[in-house]
Design a protein around this motif. Structure first.
Motif, PDB file in Angstrom:
ATOM      1  N   THR A 161      36.799  49.916  46.218  1.00 39.08           N
ATOM      2  CA  THR A 161      38.231  50.102  46.449  1.00 39.08           C
ATOM      3  C   THR A 161      38.541  50.265  47.930  1.00 39.08           C
ATOM      4  O   THR A 161      37.658  50.524  48.749  1.00 39.08           O
ATOM      5  CB  THR A 161      38.736  51.342  45.691  1.00 39.08           C
ATOM      6  OG1 THR A 161      37.948  52.486  46.069  1.00 39.08           O
ATOM      7  CG2 THR A 161      38.622  51.147  44.193  1.00 39.08           C
ATOM      8  N   SER A 165      43.104  51.282  46.251  1.00 33.51           N
ATOM      9  CA  SER A 165      43.516  49.974  45.734  1.00 33.51           C
ATOM     10  C   SER A 165      42.323  49.262  45.101  1.00 33.51           C
ATOM     11  O   SER A 165      41.216  49.273  45.650  1.00 33.51           O
ATOM     12  CB  SER A 165      44.080  49.111  46.856  1.00 33.51           C
ATOM     13  OG  SER A 165      45.262  49.678  47.386  1.00 33.51           O
ATOM     14  N   ALA A 169      44.106  44.143  44.007  1.00 30.68           N
ATOM     15  CA  ALA A 169      45.233  44.594  44.831  1.00 30.68           C
ATOM     16  C   ALA A 169      44.905  44.441  46.314  1.00 30.68           C
ATOM     17  O   ALA A 169      45.757  44.027  47.113  1.00 30.68           O
ATOM     18  CB  ALA A 169      45.572  46.052  44.513  1.00 30.68           C
ATOM     19  N   THR A 170      43.655  44.754  46.682  1.00 28.72           N
ATOM     20  CA  THR A 170      43.245  44.609  48.078  1.00 28.72           C
ATOM     21  C   THR A 170      43.272  43.148  48.502  1.00 28.72           C
ATOM     22  O   THR A 170      43.712  42.817  49.610  1.00 28.72           O
ATOM     23  CB  THR A 170      41.824  45.183  48.266  1.00 28.72           C
ATOM     24  OG1 THR A 170      41.810  46.550  47.852  1.00 28.72           O
ATOM     25  CG2 THR A 170      41.400  45.100  49.723  1.00 28.72           C
ATOM     26  N   ASP A 173      46.850  42.080  48.927  1.00 27.43           N
ATOM     27  CA  ASP A 173      47.414  42.728  50.109  1.00 27.43           C
ATOM     28  C   ASP A 173      46.965  42.001  51.380  1.00 27.43           C
ATOM     29  O   ASP A 173      47.765  41.734  52.279  1.00 27.43           O
ATOM     30  CB  ASP A 173      46.970  44.191  50.156  1.00 27.43           C
ATOM     31  CG  ASP A 173      47.523  44.929  51.357  1.00 27.43           C
ATOM     32  OD1 ASP A 173      48.655  45.428  51.285  1.00 27.43           O
ATOM     33  OD2 ASP A 173      46.823  44.996  52.385  1.00 27.43           O
TER      34      ASP A 173
END
Length: 501
Positions: A161, A165, A169-170, A173
């Motif tokens: 993570t 996140s 999601a990372t 992003d």
């Protein structure tokens, strides 16, 4: 908000299209009062030219930002779909086991690294998160998060993570922020954010300032698409009205995006520093009284026994949480392990949903005393606005409603950009030898029609804006240089035939 212009060189709408004929209002800008050969109406051609070229050159970056941002708005739902095994429990029931027992189970499955923090379940069907600092991941600014069923202490899985996140999601992003190109890639998003507010404000001025020309004089047509319009007039109406409705959201996204950009973000940091507009810092130094007479040799992740998962000596994490709850830190929290034997536990509220709860407290690991506290109410206004703006930009401040609004804005911006390019294409000459692929660009030299006092104010203002937003300033300067070179080439080409004649 026009990303492209359909104006003729004098700033008025051209009449190349059979769907649109010039009127006296269109061919003669309002307030055309001469001032030593210069007119106040000179602002319109200049604004049209700036809006046209900014749209043509920056719109591709904005379109990428809009589409990648649109994908990011769905992160909460995608996380639940992809990582349901890790994030959710199979069955809710009974009394949750002590955090100490859950952490011990996580450490048994993943003994590598050391414990950084623990996040108790935010809801009855959520798992407990045990965040580990692992050397090979720390080099990449990543952590390993182990997910534990709070009712059975069963380890549901582990993920790499980035400050909480998930990998998906990372990835999304990074795609939105830098296209997975690192620091170099961040230039694209900063360039887009730097020009976005210029395009929005310029488009609003053009649309509302020249309503009689662009919207047929009807007030309704400034906020709703023009009825019965065809061709370029219809495209312009849809383009502008879409921009009007999402303009506030675009300005907020531009401002919040710039606050953590590379260069404009540095300027914002300097401003916050000069105004002392940072959140108060929590003092995590343990009190001498609370620490005396206890063995601190364990340290985070290195001491303690297997029963507590290698937590530091002193009160159990369950007791630390009880002390924080008694001090008023309710809702979702994260407990960070003491950095060393002279430090306290940090308990921070993590409720970013409006109205936010983001108080912090330092808890002595042996006495349970609250040695320091920073409440959200103590944050300076600018620090609050910055934090809330970032959360709104990421779609977490107002939950699902925030996600929907961001998605609408992203879709609206994408549609507006496509319509802008369509307007450029629709304005192309189509008569015989005048045919072209796209419409004419607004004429050069429009600044010469401005009153000198206006120029005296505008030039320093542009320099100041360029300093505050470096990528905006450098890209504008690059355009001016390129435009000057093209103008010089054009003059030499036209001067050659004239001299021969």
């Amino acid at each position: 908000m026009s990303t492209t212009s359909d104006a003729s060189p004098d700033g008025a709408p051209a009449a190349d299209s059979p769907d649109e004929k010039p009127t006296s209002d269109q061919s003669r800008p309002p307030s055309a009062t001469p001032v030593n050969g210069r007119t106040r109406s000179g602002w319109w051609p200049l604004l049209t030219r700036l809006h046209f070229y900014a749209g043509i050159l920056v719109a591709p970056f904005l379109l990428v930002a809009a589409l990648t941002g649109l994908a990011y708005t769905a992160v909460p739902q995608l996380d639940q779909l992809v990582y349901n095994q890790e994030l959710r429990v199979e069955e809710v029931g009974g009394t949750p086991k002590p955090l100490t027992e859950q952490i011990a189970a996580a450490r048994e499955a993943h003994p590598e690294g050391s414990i950084m923090s623990v996040v108790p379940p935010e809801a009855a069907d959520h798992t407990t998160k045990v965040v580990l600092s692992v050397p090979e991941l720390a080099e990449q600014d990543r952590q390993r998060t182990v997910y534990v069923d709070p009712y059975t202490a069963e380890v549901r899985g582990a993920l790499t993570t980035w400050f909480g996140s998930t990998p998906l999601a990372t990835w999304l992003d990074d795609l939105h922020r830098n296209l997975h190109l690192g620091e170099t890639g961040r230039l694209y998003s900063e360039l887009a954010a730097s020009w976005l507010w210029v395009l929005v404000l310029g488009g609003l001025l053009l649309w509302f300032g020249r309503r009689r020309s662009y919207a047929g004089g009807a007030k309704r047509n400034t906020l709703l698409p023009e009825r019965g319009a065809r061709g370029v007039r219809r495209s312009r109406s849809l383009h502008a009205v879409t921009g009007v409705w999402i303009s506030v959201g675009l300005l907020v996204l531009s401002a919040t995006g710039l606050t953590w950009s590379a260069y404009a973000g540095e300027r914002f940091t300097e401003l916050r520093t000069s105004l002392s507009a940072y959140a108060p810092e929590l003092d995590t130094t343990a009190s001498a009284e609370g620490s005396s007479g206890h063995d601190h040799s364990g340290g985070p992740g290195a001491g303690g026994d297997a029963a507590d998962g290698g937590l530091p000596e002193g009160l159990s994490i369950d007791r630390i949480l009880e002390k924080a709850r008694a001090a008023g830190l309710d809702g979702p929290v994260e407990l960070s392990v003491p950095a060393d034997e002279k430090s306290t536990w940090t308990v921070a509220q993590t409720d970013g949903l409006w109205p936010v709860r983001m108080d912090q407290a330092a808890v002595d690991p042996h006495s349970g005393e609250i040695t320091s506290r920073v409440d959200w109410a103590d944050h300076p206004v600018l620090a609050k606005l910055s934090s809330l703006g970032v959360r709104a930009h990421m779609g977490t401040l107002f939950g699902l409603a925030n996600q929907i609004v961001l998605a609408v804005i992203a879709l609206g911006l994408s549609v507006g950009i496509v319509l802008g390019y369509r307007m450029w294409w629709q304005r192309r000459p189509t008569r015989g030898d005048r045919s072209a692929l796209v419409g004419r660009a607004p004429a050069r030299g429009t600044w010469r029609h401005l009153p000198r006092p206006a120029l005296a104010v505008a030039v320093p203002l542009v320099v100041a804006v360029g300093w505050a937003f470096p990528l905006l300033g450098w890209s504008l300067l690059a355009f001016l240089v390129l435009d000057g070179v093209l103008a010089l080439v054009h003059r030499r080409r036209t001067a050659g035939p004239a001299a021969s004649a």
